[in-house]
Write a protein that holds these residues in place. Structure first.
Motif, PDB file in Angstrom:
ATOM      1  N   PHE A  49       0.838  -1.197   0.000  1.00  0.00           N
ATOM      2  CA  PHE A  49       0.000   0.000   0.000  1.00  0.00           C
ATOM      3  C   PHE A  49       0.871   1.245   0.000  1.00  0.00           C
ATOM      4  O   PHE A  49       1.986   1.234   0.522  1.00  0.00           O
ATOM      5  CB  PHE A  49      -0.906   0.028   1.238  1.00  0.00           C
ATOM      6  CG  PHE A  49      -1.868  -1.122   1.298  1.00  0.00           C
ATOM      7  CD1 PHE A  49      -3.130  -1.013   0.754  1.00  0.00           C
ATOM      8  CD2 PHE A  49      -1.503  -2.316   1.894  1.00  0.00           C
ATOM      9  CE1 PHE A  49      -4.015  -2.077   0.795  1.00  0.00           C
ATOM     10  CE2 PHE A  49      -2.382  -3.390   1.948  1.00  0.00           C
ATOM     11  CZ  PHE A  49      -3.642  -3.271   1.399  1.00  0.00           C
ATOM     12  N   SER A  50       0.336   2.324  -0.552  1.00  0.00           N
ATOM     13  CA  SER A  50       0.944   3.651  -0.457  1.00  0.00           C
ATOM     14  C   SER A  50       0.100   4.450   0.517  1.00  0.00           C
ATOM     15  O   SER A  50      -1.128   4.392   0.465  1.00  0.00           O
ATOM     16  CB  SER A  50       0.927   4.358  -1.811  1.00  0.00           C
ATOM     17  OG  SER A  50       1.685   3.642  -2.743  1.00  0.00           O
ATOM     18  N   GLY A  51       0.727   5.199   1.403  1.00  0.00           N
ATOM     19  CA  GLY A  51      -0.016   5.979   2.386  1.00  0.00           C
ATOM     20  C   GLY A  51      -0.331   5.146   3.618  1.00  0.00           C
ATOM     21  O   GLY A  51       0.192   4.049   3.814  1.00  0.00           O
ATOM     22  N   THR A  52      -1.220   5.674   4.451  1.00  0.00           N
ATOM     23  CA  THR A  52      -1.559   5.030   5.719  1.00  0.00           C
ATOM     24  C   THR A  52      -2.843   4.232   5.587  1.00  0.00           C
ATOM     25  O   THR A  52      -3.892   4.770   5.229  1.00  0.00           O
ATOM     26  CB  THR A  52      -1.697   6.086   6.833  1.00  0.00           C
ATOM     27  OG1 THR A  52      -0.466   6.833   6.895  1.00  0.00           O
ATOM     28  CG2 THR A  52      -1.966   5.439   8.174  1.00  0.00           C
ATOM     29  N   VAL A  53      -2.733   2.930   5.883  1.00  0.00           N
ATOM     30  CA  VAL A  53      -3.857   1.998   5.755  1.00  0.00           C
ATOM     31  C   VAL A  53      -3.920   1.154   7.031  1.00  0.00           C
ATOM     32  O   VAL A  53      -2.895   0.772   7.586  1.00  0.00           O
ATOM     33  CB  VAL A  53      -3.668   1.081   4.518  1.00  0.00           C
ATOM     34  CG1 VAL A  53      -4.815   0.083   4.389  1.00  0.00           C
ATOM     35  CG2 VAL A  53      -3.533   1.917   3.252  1.00  0.00           C
ATOM     36  N   GLU A  75      -6.492   6.179   4.827  1.00  0.00           N
ATOM     37  CA  GLU A  75      -6.487   7.619   5.063  1.00  0.00           C
ATOM     38  C   GLU A  75      -6.447   8.324   3.709  1.00  0.00           C
ATOM     39  O   GLU A  75      -6.116   7.696   2.687  1.00  0.00           O
ATOM     40  CB  GLU A  75      -5.298   8.005   5.945  1.00  0.00           C
ATOM     41  CG  GLU A  75      -5.489   7.534   7.373  1.00  0.00           C
ATOM     42  CD  GLU A  75      -4.493   8.120   8.356  1.00  0.00           C
ATOM     43  OE1 GLU A  75      -3.582   8.871   7.950  1.00  0.00           O
ATOM     44  OE2 GLU A  75      -4.626   7.812   9.549  1.00  0.00           O
ATOM     45  N   PRO A  76      -6.809   9.612   3.657  1.00  0.00           N
ATOM     46  CA  PRO A  76      -6.819  10.317   2.370  1.00  0.00           C
ATOM     47  C   PRO A  76      -5.513  10.104   1.591  1.00  0.00           C
ATOM     48  O   PRO A  76      -4.423  10.178   2.162  1.00  0.00           O
ATOM     49  CB  PRO A  76      -6.999  11.787   2.762  1.00  0.00           C
ATOM     50  CG  PRO A  76      -7.771  11.715   4.047  1.00  0.00           C
ATOM     51  CD  PRO A  76      -7.204  10.505   4.758  1.00  0.00           C
ATOM     52  N   GLY A  77      -5.647   9.791   0.309  1.00  0.00           N
ATOM     53  CA  GLY A  77      -4.500   9.589  -0.566  1.00  0.00           C
ATOM     54  C   GLY A  77      -3.906   8.193  -0.526  1.00  0.00           C
ATOM     55  O   GLY A  77      -3.082   7.844  -1.369  1.00  0.00           O
ATOM     56  N   ALA A  78      -4.307   7.362   0.422  1.00  0.00           N
ATOM     57  CA  ALA A  78      -3.751   6.007   0.531  1.00  0.00           C
ATOM     58  C   ALA A  78      -4.416   5.077  -0.486  1.00  0.00           C
ATOM     59  O   ALA A  78      -5.588   5.244  -0.818  1.00  0.00           O
ATOM     60  CB  ALA A  78      -3.947   5.470   1.941  1.00  0.00           C
TER      61      ALA A  78
END
Length: 163
Positions: A49-53, A75-78
């Motif tokens: 994953f990219s970002g916070t998940v 989270e937004p953008g993830a």
């Protein structure tokens, strides 16, 4: 007698008005997004994953049922990497605004109440919109093998228009 009834109205009317005002204040303070269906779970620390998940496992596959079920919060953008499921996957959107895209198709916008059926072995990705968190219940078939993780979703693909 008439003045007693009128006086009674002057007592009852303000009480009703106060009660209605208080109910209105209470309903304004309750946000539907605050009503979480499942726990957020633990932060995902792998590189899929990219970002916070966050992931909260709900059901692990076993000999009786070959599906994993988990609550996933982005989270937004993830977003996930491109990936495929040999037995397919079903996504149930429970809150927020997110995206889903199959390889070769335009991404689509997902909102609370949307359901996506990911066909077996079709590369796809999903995640939150750029400015809003996104929560889904993912039901993933395991009987034909584990998820096949592919390359990261580029910013140009992530930011491209949606239908």
């Amino acid at each position: 007698m008439k003045t007693i009834k009128q006086a009674g109205l002057w007592i009852v009317f303000p009480l009703c008005l106060f009660s209605c005002t208080q109910d209105s204040k209470i309903s304004q303070n309750v946000k539907t997004e605050d009503a979480v269906v499942f726990a957020k779970g633990k932060r995902v620390t792998n590189d899929n994953f990219s970002g916070t998940v966050y992931l909260q496992p709900l059901i692990e596959s076993d000999s009786l049922n070959q599906n994993n079920v988990g609550n996933v919060t982005f989270e937004p953008g993830a977003r996930s990497k491109w990936h495929a499921h040999p037995a397919g996957q079903i996504l149930l959107v429970t809150s927020g605004v997110g995206y889903y895209q199959e390889k070769g198709n335009q991404k689509i916008i997902l909102r609370k109440g949307d359901v996506i059926k990911c066909p077996p072995n079709i590369p796809h990705w999903h995640g939150a919109s750029a400015d809003t968190a996104f929560c889904q219940v993912a039901i993933t078939g395991r009987e034909k093998g584990p998820t096949v993780w592919l390359e990261a979703v580029s910013d140009s693909v992530y930011l491209a228009g949606a239908k």
